[in-house]
Design an enzyme around this catalytic site. Structure first.
Site, PDB file in Angstrom:
ATOM      1  N   GLY A   1      -1.299  -2.655   5.840  1.00 40.81           N
ATOM      2  CA  GLY A   1      -1.384  -3.939   6.531  1.00 40.81           C
ATOM      3  C   GLY A   1      -2.538  -4.745   5.987  1.00 40.81           C
TER       4      GLY A   1
ATOM      5  N   ASP B   1      -8.795  -1.363   3.148  1.00 40.29           N
ATOM      6  CA  ASP B   1      -8.865  -0.320   4.179  1.00 40.29           C
ATOM      7  C   ASP B   1      -8.334   1.009   3.670  1.00 40.29           C
ATOM      8  OD1 ASP B   1      -6.294  -1.728   4.139  1.00 40.29           O
ATOM      9  OD2 ASP B   1      -5.741  -0.302   5.708  1.00 40.29           O
TER      10      ASP B   1
ATOM     11  N   ARG C   1     -13.314  -6.768  -3.952  1.00 38.11           N
ATOM     12  CA  ARG C   1     -12.858  -6.564  -2.574  1.00 38.11           C
ATOM     13  C   ARG C   1     -12.353  -5.117  -2.419  1.00 38.11           C
ATOM     14  NH1 ARG C   1      -7.458  -5.522  -0.048  1.00 38.11           N
ATOM     15  NH2 ARG C   1      -7.625  -6.312   2.067  1.00 38.11           N
ATOM     16  N   VAL C   2     -12.740  -4.474  -1.334  1.00 39.19           N
ATOM     17  CA  VAL C   2     -12.302  -3.094  -1.058  1.00 39.19           C
ATOM     18  C   VAL C   2     -11.323  -3.113   0.115  1.00 39.19           C
ATOM     19  CG1 VAL C   2     -13.057  -0.807  -0.300  1.00 39.19           C
ATOM     20  CG2 VAL C   2     -14.449  -2.104  -1.924  1.00 39.19           C
TER      21      VAL C   2
ATOM     22  N   THR D   1       0.918  -1.132   0.000  1.00 37.94           N
ATOM     23  CA  THR D   1       0.000   0.000   0.000  1.00 37.94           C
ATOM     24  C   THR D   1       0.953   1.175   0.000  1.00 37.94           C
ATOM     25  OG1 THR D   1      -1.622  -1.099   1.428  1.00 37.94           O
ATOM     26  CG2 THR D   1      -1.700   1.283   1.384  1.00 37.94           C
TER      27      THR D   1
HETATM   28  N1  GLY Z   1      -3.865  -2.405   3.282  1.00 41.69           N
HETATM   29  C1  GLY Z   1      -3.962  -2.878   1.988  1.00 41.69           C
HETATM   30  C2  GLY Z   1      -4.970  -3.902   1.782  1.00 41.69           C
HETATM   31  O1  GLY Z   1      -5.411  -4.585   2.687  1.00 41.69           O
HETATM   32  O2  GLY Z   1      -5.383  -4.060   0.668  1.00 41.69           O
END
Ligand code: GLY
Length: 319
Positions: free
Chosen positions: A227, A206, A203-204, A175
């Site tokens: 994470g 965080d 899928r989204v 990320t």
């Molecule tokens: N933090 C990135 C994800 O879970 O996609």
């Protein structure tokens, strides 16, 4: 890790956390990551040193990381189970609490710019899917074929994950994110990601959820997370860290360390955050073996690091 204020502007960036082993990357690869982080810090600095806003600085830093194929955002993003790059991003202004987010984008070159456009040019906070791309296109943002985002390295990662039957590749939580404080004391945060390798389409992460992987309030702090996103969403990590400062009167370091090392760890979640408060205090916390990260303070030079147990430093190529 905690470093202190008394600096007019300050910025921190990250390029993802993960369980990086010491022999995972060659010297050349480590330098390439550090160069990418330095480029992002310099992009933010270019805004901040001329009196620009923290919001513009975090957008510039994240856009630079999106354009760097090494990082899991924009060009070089990881691929979903169908071999497609589906991109999420968000941005938040800690002064106004205005925010913008996008998810599941497939054709907008810089999702963080789309998130900013949602914040400033729509009555909404969050757009998703092809309608988000269409909105970004109407805002004049560059559109590309999805193949623009796809690299050979990510195709190989997907093939390996599918051969192992992994839903997610948990060795690395790619990320990108940035937090900044400008000369007026405004703070802001931005994030962008391709999510997780072999994720289910739709899928989204965080990184697109305000309060989870990204949050900013001048009464608390600005946070950008990296994470296992499902845990960051369940714990509202960004809002929790900021709220602990605002309502719980904790220090930034205590708040970030508690949420990462106690709350996240107790659920089995892994990852880390970069965070900054209105005084310019920067804290980086992680429960992974490493996080690509960097810090730049006014009158200073970019300092970067990869492993959790290493102090940030000038990279060999920048000396
Ligand atoms: N933090 C990135 C994800 O879970 O996609």
């Amino acid at each position: 890790m905690c470093s202190h204020d008394n600096h007019l502007y300050a910025v921190a960036v990250h390029g993802g956390s993960g369980h990086y082993s010491r022999n995972q990357f060659s010297q050349q690869e480590r330098q390439a990551y550090r160069t990418g982080l330095e480029r992002a810090l310099r992009a933010a600095e270019a805004v901040l040193k001329t009196g620009g806003a923290a919001l513009d600085a975090v957008q510039s830093a994240v856009a630079a990381l999106e354009d760097d194929a090494l990082f899991n955002a924009g060009c070089g993003a990881v691929l979903n189970a169908g071999g497609i790059a589906e991109l999420d991003a968000a941005i938040m202004d800690g002064t106004t609490l205005k925010a913008g987010a996008v998810a599941g984008m497939k054709t907008t070159r810089n999702p963080v710019r789309a998130a900013r456009a949602v914040m400033e040019h729509s009555p909404h906070v969050f757009l998703h899917g092809s309608d988000a791309d269409a909105f970004a296109s109407r805002q004049g943002l560059t559109q590309v074929d999805n193949a623009y985002f796809v690299t050979v390295a990510r195709e190989l990662q997907l093939a390996e994950a599918q051969a192992r039957g992994e839903t997610f590749s948990i060795s690395k939580f790619g990320t990108v994110g940035a937090v900044a404080r400008d000369r007026l004391g405004n703070i802001a945060a931005a994030t962008s990601t391709g999510g997780m390798t072999n994720k289910l389409p739709g899928r989204v992460s965080d990184s697109a959820v305000i309060g989870a992987g990204v949050y900013a309030s001048r009464h608390g702090c600005a946070v950008a997370g990296s994470g296992h996103g499902e845990f960051f969403i369940r714990l509202a990590v960004g809002k929790d860290i900021s709220g602990r400062i605002e309502y719980g009167h904790q220090t930034l370091a205590d708040a970030a360390n508690h949420v990462i090392h106690t709350s996240l760890a107790s659920l089995g979640g892994e990852g880390g955050v970069i965070a900054i408060d209105a005084r310019g205090t920067i804290v980086i916390a992680m429960n992974t073996a490493g996080m690509f990260r960097g810090v730049l303070k006014e009158s200073g030079e970019p300092e970067t690091g990869i492993y959790a147990d290493e102090a940030l430093s000038r990279s060999p190529a920048s000396l």
